[in-house]
Write a protein that holds these residues in place. Structure first.
Motif, mmCIF file in Angstrom:
data_model
loop_
_atom_site.group_PDB
_atom_site.id
_atom_site.type_symbol
_atom_site.label_atom_id
_atom_site.label_comp_id
_atom_site.label_asym_id
_atom_site.label_seq_id
_atom_site.Cartn_x
_atom_site.Cartn_y
_atom_site.Cartn_z
ATOM 1 N N ASP A 72 0.847 -1.194 0.000
ATOM 2 C CA ASP A 72 0.000 0.000 0.000
ATOM 3 C C ASP A 72 0.883 1.245 0.000
ATOM 4 O O ASP A 72 1.415 1.649 1.026
ATOM 5 C CB ASP A 72 -0.901 -0.031 1.235
ATOM 6 C CG ASP A 72 -1.835 1.173 1.319
ATOM 7 O OD1 ASP A 72 -1.786 2.033 0.418
ATOM 8 O OD2 ASP A 72 -2.610 1.245 2.291
ATOM 9 N N ALA A 73 1.033 1.850 -1.192
ATOM 10 C CA ALA A 73 1.810 3.081 -1.318
ATOM 11 C C ALA A 73 0.892 4.240 -1.701
ATOM 12 O O ALA A 73 1.288 5.148 -2.422
ATOM 13 C CB ALA A 73 2.917 2.916 -2.354
ATOM 14 N N THR A 74 -0.352 4.183 -1.223
ATOM 15 C CA THR A 74 -1.293 5.266 -1.493
ATOM 16 C C THR A 74 -0.978 6.455 -0.594
ATOM 17 O O THR A 74 -0.171 6.364 0.328
ATOM 18 C CB THR A 74 -2.745 4.802 -1.269
ATOM 19 O OG1 THR A 74 -2.897 4.356 0.092
ATOM 20 C CG2 THR A 74 -3.095 3.668 -2.215
ATOM 21 N N SER A 79 -7.062 7.661 3.667
ATOM 22 C CA SER A 79 -7.244 6.646 4.709
ATOM 23 C C SER A 79 -8.326 5.626 4.358
ATOM 24 O O SER A 79 -8.229 4.455 4.734
ATOM 25 C CB SER A 79 -7.577 7.319 6.044
ATOM 26 O OG SER A 79 -8.679 8.190 5.911
ATOM 27 N N PHE A 80 -9.361 6.054 3.614
ATOM 28 C CA PHE A 80 -10.431 5.113 3.255
ATOM 29 C C PHE A 80 -9.926 4.046 2.294
ATOM 30 O O PHE A 80 -10.372 2.891 2.351
ATOM 31 C CB PHE A 80 -11.620 5.861 2.642
ATOM 32 C CG PHE A 80 -11.323 6.530 1.331
ATOM 33 C CD1 PHE A 80 -10.653 7.742 1.293
ATOM 34 C CD2 PHE A 80 -11.702 5.948 0.127
ATOM 35 C CE1 PHE A 80 -10.360 8.353 0.087
ATOM 36 C CE2 PHE A 80 -11.411 6.559 -1.080
ATOM 37 C CZ PHE A 80 -10.734 7.767 -1.093
ATOM 38 N N VAL A 81 -8.981 4.410 1.423
ATOM 39 C CA VAL A 81 -8.397 3.427 0.501
ATOM 40 C C VAL A 81 -7.572 2.416 1.287
ATOM 41 O O VAL A 81 -7.651 1.206 1.058
ATOM 42 C CB VAL A 81 -7.521 4.117 -0.565
ATOM 43 C CG1 VAL A 81 -6.881 3.076 -1.485
ATOM 44 C CG2 VAL A 81 -8.341 5.103 -1.380
ATOM 45 N N THR A 82 -6.785 2.920 2.225
ATOM 46 C CA THR A 82 -5.958 2.045 3.060
ATOM 47 C C THR A 82 -6.814 1.069 3.855
ATOM 48 O O THR A 82 -6.495 -0.128 3.944
ATOM 49 C CB THR A 82 -5.086 2.888 4.006
ATOM 50 O OG1 THR A 82 -4.076 3.553 3.229
ATOM 51 C CG2 THR A 82 -4.405 2.031 5.058
ATOM 52 N N ASN A 84 -9.824 -0.048 3.139
ATOM 53 C CA ASN A 84 -10.395 -1.040 2.210
ATOM 54 C C ASN A 84 -9.354 -2.070 1.792
ATOM 55 O O ASN A 84 -9.640 -3.267 1.690
ATOM 56 C CB ASN A 84 -10.949 -0.337 0.971
ATOM 57 C CG ASN A 84 -12.281 0.328 1.231
ATOM 58 O OD1 ASN A 84 -12.964 0.019 2.210
ATOM 59 N ND2 ASN A 84 -12.665 1.247 0.358
ATOM 60 N N LEU A 85 -8.143 -1.595 1.554
ATOM 61 C CA LEU A 85 -7.079 -2.494 1.104
ATOM 62 C C LEU A 85 -6.661 -3.453 2.216
ATOM 63 O O LEU A 85 -6.394 -4.637 1.960
ATOM 64 C CB LEU A 85 -5.885 -1.671 0.627
ATOM 65 C CG LEU A 85 -4.808 -2.386 -0.192
ATOM 66 C CD1 LEU A 85 -5.421 -3.199 -1.316
ATOM 67 C CD2 LEU A 85 -3.820 -1.367 -0.745
ATOM 68 N N LYS A 86 -6.623 -2.959 3.432
ATOM 69 C CA LYS A 86 -6.326 -3.826 4.579
ATOM 70 C C LYS A 86 -7.361 -4.943 4.683
ATOM 71 O O LYS A 86 -7.028 -6.117 4.862
ATOM 72 C CB LYS A 86 -6.345 -3.008 5.876
ATOM 73 C CG LYS A 86 -5.096 -2.221 6.169
ATOM 74 C CD LYS A 86 -5.254 -1.515 7.511
ATOM 75 C CE LYS A 86 -4.041 -0.668 7.843
ATOM 76 N NZ LYS A 86 -4.228 0.063 9.126
ATOM 77 N N LYS A 87 -8.621 -4.550 4.575
ATOM 78 C CA LYS A 87 -9.711 -5.516 4.709
ATOM 79 C C LYS A 87 -9.674 -6.543 3.585
ATOM 80 O O LYS A 87 -9.810 -7.751 3.817
ATOM 81 C CB LYS A 87 -11.054 -4.784 4.702
ATOM 82 C CG LYS A 87 -12.254 -5.699 4.906
ATOM 83 C CD LYS A 87 -13.556 -4.908 4.924
ATOM 84 C CE LYS A 87 -14.750 -5.833 5.102
ATOM 85 N NZ LYS A 87 -16.035 -5.080 5.066
ATOM 86 N N ALA A 88 -9.464 -6.071 2.347
ATOM 87 C CA ALA A 88 -9.424 -6.974 1.195
ATOM 88 C C ALA A 88 -8.264 -7.954 1.310
ATOM 89 O O ALA A 88 -8.397 -9.142 0.990
ATOM 90 C CB ALA A 88 -9.306 -6.163 -0.093
ATOM 91 N N VAL A 97 1.229 -4.854 3.381
ATOM 92 C CA VAL A 97 2.330 -4.034 3.885
ATOM 93 C C VAL A 97 2.045 -2.572 3.562
ATOM 94 O O VAL A 97 1.860 -2.214 2.396
ATOM 95 C CB VAL A 97 3.682 -4.445 3.253
ATOM 96 C CG1 VAL A 97 4.795 -3.525 3.744
ATOM 97 C CG2 VAL A 97 4.009 -5.894 3.583
ATOM 98 N N ARG A 98 1.995 -1.747 4.589
ATOM 99 C CA ARG A 98 1.784 -0.313 4.405
ATOM 100 C C ARG A 98 3.139 0.386 4.330
ATOM 101 O O ARG A 98 3.986 0.217 5.211
ATOM 102 C CB ARG A 98 0.977 0.256 5.578
ATOM 103 C CG ARG A 98 0.818 1.779 5.565
ATOM 104 C CD ARG A 98 0.075 2.252 4.349
ATOM 105 N NE ARG A 98 -0.285 3.664 4.437
ATOM 106 C CZ ARG A 98 -0.447 4.456 3.384
ATOM 107 N NH1 ARG A 98 -0.264 3.988 2.159
ATOM 108 N NH2 ARG A 98 -0.806 5.711 3.537
ATOM 109 N N ILE A 99 3.353 1.144 3.253
ATOM 110 C CA ILE A 99 4.576 1.929 3.121
ATOM 111 C C ILE A 99 4.295 3.314 3.692
ATOM 112 O O ILE A 99 3.444 4.048 3.179
ATOM 113 C CB ILE A 99 5.016 2.033 1.645
ATOM 114 C CG1 ILE A 99 5.254 0.633 1.075
ATOM 115 C CG2 ILE A 99 6.271 2.885 1.517
ATOM 116 C CD1 ILE A 99 5.530 0.611 -0.413
ATOM 117 N N ILE A 100 4.968 3.636 4.768
ATOM 118 C CA ILE A 100 4.698 4.907 5.437
ATOM 119 C C ILE A 100 5.659 5.985 4.954
ATOM 120 O O ILE A 100 6.806 5.715 4.616
ATOM 121 C CB ILE A 100 4.785 4.771 6.976
ATOM 122 C CG1 ILE A 100 6.136 4.197 7.401
ATOM 123 C CG2 ILE A 100 3.649 3.923 7.504
ATOM 124 C CD1 ILE A 100 6.352 4.205 8.899
#
Length: 254
Positions: A72-74, A79-82, A84-88, A97-100
């Protein structure tokens, strides 16, 4: 071992894409718009899919593509995209993996919690402002008195974005359409050219050009009006993400 999927749309996403291409690591990048696709160089190893996805569509795409590593490099403010992506990813058992984006620490500037609060601040304080917070929430600034003459919006050079901005009253010399990154010198010149007393920015961090905005504002004698991030995030740095990608690729090849 399954494939690698990255949700891009940021500088970090582009840099990860470019590094994977250098290392001949095949990945799939998902971007929301056609303009986002043009920001990724052509690759003979990887492919790009374009379009905004709902949580259910993300889930189906991950399952059907056999993606087992999802990066996740959004944008930090999407935050809503993140979520949704976590849940999916969780529902498909893919590794998420979230890129901070590492923040730039500063005590300078005026901090607010939202675009709405930034607009309210400008409405109660005289002076011109250069808006660098994007086009999605630009409508909030139309609540500022005399916004068509006091405010200048800097947005991406995308035809649909330009149409949206002009429909809101941002046009002519009060609309700057350019693709970053912007140097401190460029920020300084834009602030001087627009006679801006404020530079409105999100707490973008290193790759978001925050340091260059800070330096440019200092030189121009303008104040930074900073919109805080939605909340603290946990994840990995860009360098750490690339190491995870390499490890995943090596395992797939063995």
């Amino acid at each position: 071992m399954g494939k690698i999927l990255i949700f891009a749309g940021t500088t970090e996403g582009r840099l990860l894409w470019e590094e994977c291409d250098k290392r001949a690591i095949p990945i799939t990048a998902s971007v929301a718009t056609d303009y986002g696709e043009t920001m990724l160089p052509l690759s003979k190893y990887s492919d790009i899919v374009t379009g905004r996805l709902t949580c259910e569509e993300m889930k189906n795409f991950i399952e059907e593509g056999n993606y087992t590593l999802v990066l996740d490099a959004t944008h930090p403010y999407a935050s809503f995209v993140t979520e949704n992506l976590k849940k999916a990813s969780q529902e498909t058992k893919a590794k998420y993996v979230r890129i901070i984006r590492e923040a730039v620490q500063t005590l300078e500037g005026i901090f607010v919690d939202s675009v709405q609060e930034a607009a309210e601040y400008l409405n109660h304080h005289p002076g011109n402002a250069l808006l660098t917070t994007g086009s999605k929430e630009l409508k909030e600034y139309t609540k500022v008195t005399d916004y068509t003459t006091r405010l200048t919006a800097r947005v991406l050079p995308d035809a649909e974005v330009v149409r949206q901005c002009t429909s809101l009253g941002f046009q002519g010399k009060h609309l700057i359409c350019m693709q970053g990154p912007f140097s401190a010198e460029m920020n300084y010149l834009m602030l001087k050219e627009t006679s801006s007393d404020y530079l409105v920015t999100k707490e973008a961090g290193t790759y978001g050009g925050f340091s260059e905005k800070l330096e440019g504002a200092k030189r121009a004698g303008a104040k930074l009006l900073i919109i805080r991030r939605p909340g603290a995030e946990t994840g990995v740095t860009l360098f750490e993400a690339m190491e995870l990608v390499q490890e995943h690729h090596n395992t797939s090849e063995s």
